[in-house]
Every structure is written in C-alpha cells, then in structure tokens.
Design a protein around this motif. Structure first.
Motif, short mmCIF file in Angstrom:
data_model
loop_
_atom_site.label_atom_id
_atom_site.label_comp_id
_atom_site.label_asym_id
_atom_site.label_seq_id
_atom_site.Cartn_x
_atom_site.Cartn_y
_atom_site.Cartn_z
N GLU A 230 10.03 -11.75 -20.68
CA GLU A 230 8.81 -11.65 -21.72
C GLU A 230 7.56 -10.88 -21.10
O GLU A 230 7.11 -10.39 -21.81
N LEU A 231 7.64 -10.93 -19.23
CA LEU A 231 6.78 -9.57 -19.04
C LEU A 231 6.80 -8.29 -19.51
O LEU A 231 5.98 -7.36 -19.79
N LYS A 232 8.20 -7.94 -19.86
CA LYS A 232 8.03 -6.41 -20.06
C LYS A 232 8.37 -6.71 -21.39
O LYS A 232 7.16 -5.71 -22.20
N ALA A 233 8.10 -7.88 -22.83
CA ALA A 233 8.04 -7.60 -24.49
C ALA A 233 6.32 -8.01 -24.20
O ALA A 233 5.94 -6.43 -25.70
N CYS A 234 5.54 -8.35 -23.24
CA CYS A 234 3.92 -8.43 -23.09
C CYS A 234 4.01 -7.31 -23.08
O CYS A 234 3.13 -6.78 -23.41
N PHE A 235 3.87 -6.19 -22.25
CA PHE A 235 3.79 -4.94 -21.37
C PHE A 235 3.52 -3.86 -23.01
O PHE A 235 3.33 -2.97 -22.35
N GLU A 236 4.72 -4.35 -23.30
CA GLU A 236 4.76 -3.12 -24.33
C GLU A 236 4.20 -3.24 -25.58
O GLU A 236 3.74 -2.47 -26.57
N LYS A 237 4.09 -4.98 -25.82
CA LYS A 237 3.15 -5.27 -26.73
C LYS A 237 1.72 -4.56 -26.51
O LYS A 237 0.77 -4.21 -27.51
N LYS A 238 1.56 -5.12 -24.89
CA LYS A 238 -0.17 -4.12 -24.98
C LYS A 238 -0.48 -2.83 -24.72
O LYS A 238 -0.88 -2.48 -24.75
N ILE A 239 0.96 -1.98 -24.18
CA ILE A 239 0.36 -0.78 -24.59
C ILE A 239 0.58 -0.16 -25.86
O ILE A 239 -0.37 0.81 -26.17
N GLN A 240 0.73 -0.97 -26.80
CA GLN A 240 0.76 -0.06 -28.27
C GLN A 240 -0.18 -1.26 -28.98
O GLN A 240 -1.28 -0.05 -29.61
N GLU A 241 -0.89 -1.67 -28.09
CA GLU A 241 -2.31 -2.48 -28.63
C GLU A 241 -3.87 -1.71 -28.16
O GLU A 241 -4.68 -1.10 -29.16
N HIS A 242 -3.17 -0.79 -26.75
CA HIS A 242 -4.25 -0.05 -26.04
C HIS A 242 -4.04 1.68 -26.91
O HIS A 242 -5.73 1.57 -26.88
N LEU A 243 -2.65 1.48 -27.22
CA LEU A 243 -2.77 2.66 -28.11
C LEU A 243 -3.70 3.03 -29.46
O LEU A 243 -4.31 4.45 -29.74
N GLN A 244 -3.81 1.86 -29.92
CA GLN A 244 -4.16 2.08 -31.40
C GLN A 244 -5.91 1.75 -31.67
O GLN A 244 -6.55 2.05 -32.23
N LYS A 245 -5.80 1.02 -30.59
CA LYS A 245 -7.93 0.29 -29.86
C LYS A 245 -8.22 2.09 -29.26
O LYS A 245 -9.41 1.97 -30.01
N ASN A 246 -7.87 2.81 -28.59
CA ASN A 246 -8.36 4.21 -28.55
C ASN A 246 -7.47 5.46 -28.68
O ASN A 246 -7.87 6.25 -27.99
N PHE A 247 -7.12 5.45 -29.41
CA PHE A 247 -5.98 6.32 -30.44
C PHE A 247 -7.13 7.10 -30.87
O PHE A 247 -8.25 6.59 -31.67
#
Length: 243
Positions: free
Chosen positions: A148-165
C-alpha cells in the motif's frame, strides 16, 4: 557605175568596239550602284544649357580663441640626505640544524600495539532498489502495508508532477517535446538528492529536475531494521497539445 556612199563612212565597221566599250561602262555603273552605301539620318536634339554667373558669397571669418597653455610647473629638486648610523648592535647568526639522519644517530625503536591504533568507522551509504526493499520510503500522508505504501508513493508522485508541472515557454515556442527520464535518490534521512535527468533538450531536463527537487522530505526506507538510501526513476513526458 559610181558609188554614191563614201567607203570611209561605214557605220558598222567599229560596232563591236563600241559595243564592248558600252558594255564595260554599263558594268562599271552597275557595280558602283550596287556598292554605293547610304546611311539613315537621324534628327539630333541639341539642348542648350544656360549657366548663370556664380554668385560669390562672402563667408564670415570665424576666430577661435585658444587659451594659452599653463606655465610649466617648476621641478622640485629632492635632495637625499644620507645618515651614517654606527653599527653598535651585534647580530646573532641563526644556525639551521640538519634534519637528515646520520650514522651516529640513534633510532628509537618501539613496538606499537593494536590497542594504540585508533580505528575510525566510516558509514557506508547502502542503496536498496525500490522494487525489493523491505519497507519503501513513506510519502507524507501514506499509511498501510509495504504494498500500500508503494502504491501511495507512486500516486503522490504523479499528483506532485501534475501540480508543479509547467511547460517551458522557450521550449513551447521552439516546438521542443519528448520524454525526460529523471533519476534521484531518497537518502537515509528521507531527503531527495543526486537528481539527474536525460532527455531530448536541456530546457526539458532543467524543468524536470526542478519539479523533482520540490519533493518533500519523506520517512526513509528501511532494510533489516536500518535506514537505507533508495534510488528511484520516473519518466516525465513533455507533449504539446495541437488544436
């Protein structure tokens, strides 16, 4: 019977000569007529330029007043005064001792024990891949098991990219696009370090590294009950939307 005509008045006796002379005259006239050259005469227009007398203009004479140069500065004569000082102090000569070892020098021989040697422990930073680590780095806000931490980590990374892109304006004007691969390390303190990128253009690489450097501090990954560094890579696709 008497002849009525004068035998000397025979008109036909010189006819051949007259014929030859006449023929030559006609040929000469024909040749001259054929060889005679004629030229077309064109009307020539002649312009007459009337030049008036030049008017003499009186040019005023300008007088420039130049200030006289300053008088030369008087040279100052510097007189050196030599003072003789009696040498009343004795200077001691310094003796430089040689550091080389001679045959008569005694070498201090002593045994050094293991306990006398100080051992400095150097902490080696261990890197464990993200896919096989026992406990992945925890992104702020993620909970649960390791999966669950792996899936959450990858999800948070994608959200971070979309927010700061933010697409670079210069790259958009030059129609520069492509995929940039970003590599970074989450060290044993949970900080993002050693950010590197590889892409089609430096403008895209700089923007990708800027986004990754904005990642927050995480809880470090753990392997065998110790904090370890975890390398991670992610592709960022820069694509221009055509309308």
């Amino acid at each position: 019977m008497e002849l009525k005509k004068n035998p000397k008045a025979n008109v036909g006796r010189n006819s051949s000569l007259f014929f030859a002379v006449g023929l030559n005259v006609m040929l000469l006239l024909t040749y001259i007529g054929l060889e005679h050259k004629t030229y077309d005469r064109e009307a020539t227009k002649i312009d007459v330029l009337m030049v008036d007398d030049l008017i003499d203009e009186d040019i005023p004479i300008t007088t420039i007043e130049i200030a006289p140069p300053p008088p030369p500065a008087q040279k100052q004569i510097v007189t050196e005064v030599i003072t003789i000082v009696e040498d009343v102090e004795d200077v001691e000569e310094s003796v430089i001792e040689s550091t080389e070892i001679g045959q008569d020098d005694i070498i201090d021989e002593r045994e050094v024990g293991i306990e006398d040697v100080a051992v400095v422990e150097v902490e080696e930073e261990v890197e464990v891949p993200f896919a096989v680590i026992e406990k992945v780095p925890r992104f702020p806000g993620c909970t649960g098991s390791n999966a669950e931490l792996k899936a959450c980590f990858e999800k948070k990374i994608q959200e971070h990219l979309q927010k700061n892109f933010k697409y670079p304006e210069t790259a958009a004007e030059l129609n520069i696009h492509g995929k940039v691969f970003v590599f970074f390390l989450i060290d044993k303190y949970g900080k993002v370090t050693k950010v590197k990128s590889r892409g089609p253009d430096k403008l895209l690489e700089t923007e990708a590294e800027r986004i990754i450097n904005l990642l927050p501090t995480m809880e470090p990954g753990r392997q065998r009950d110790m904090n370890v560094a975890v390398p991670y890579s992610i592709p960022i696709n820069f694509k221009l939307e055509t309308q």
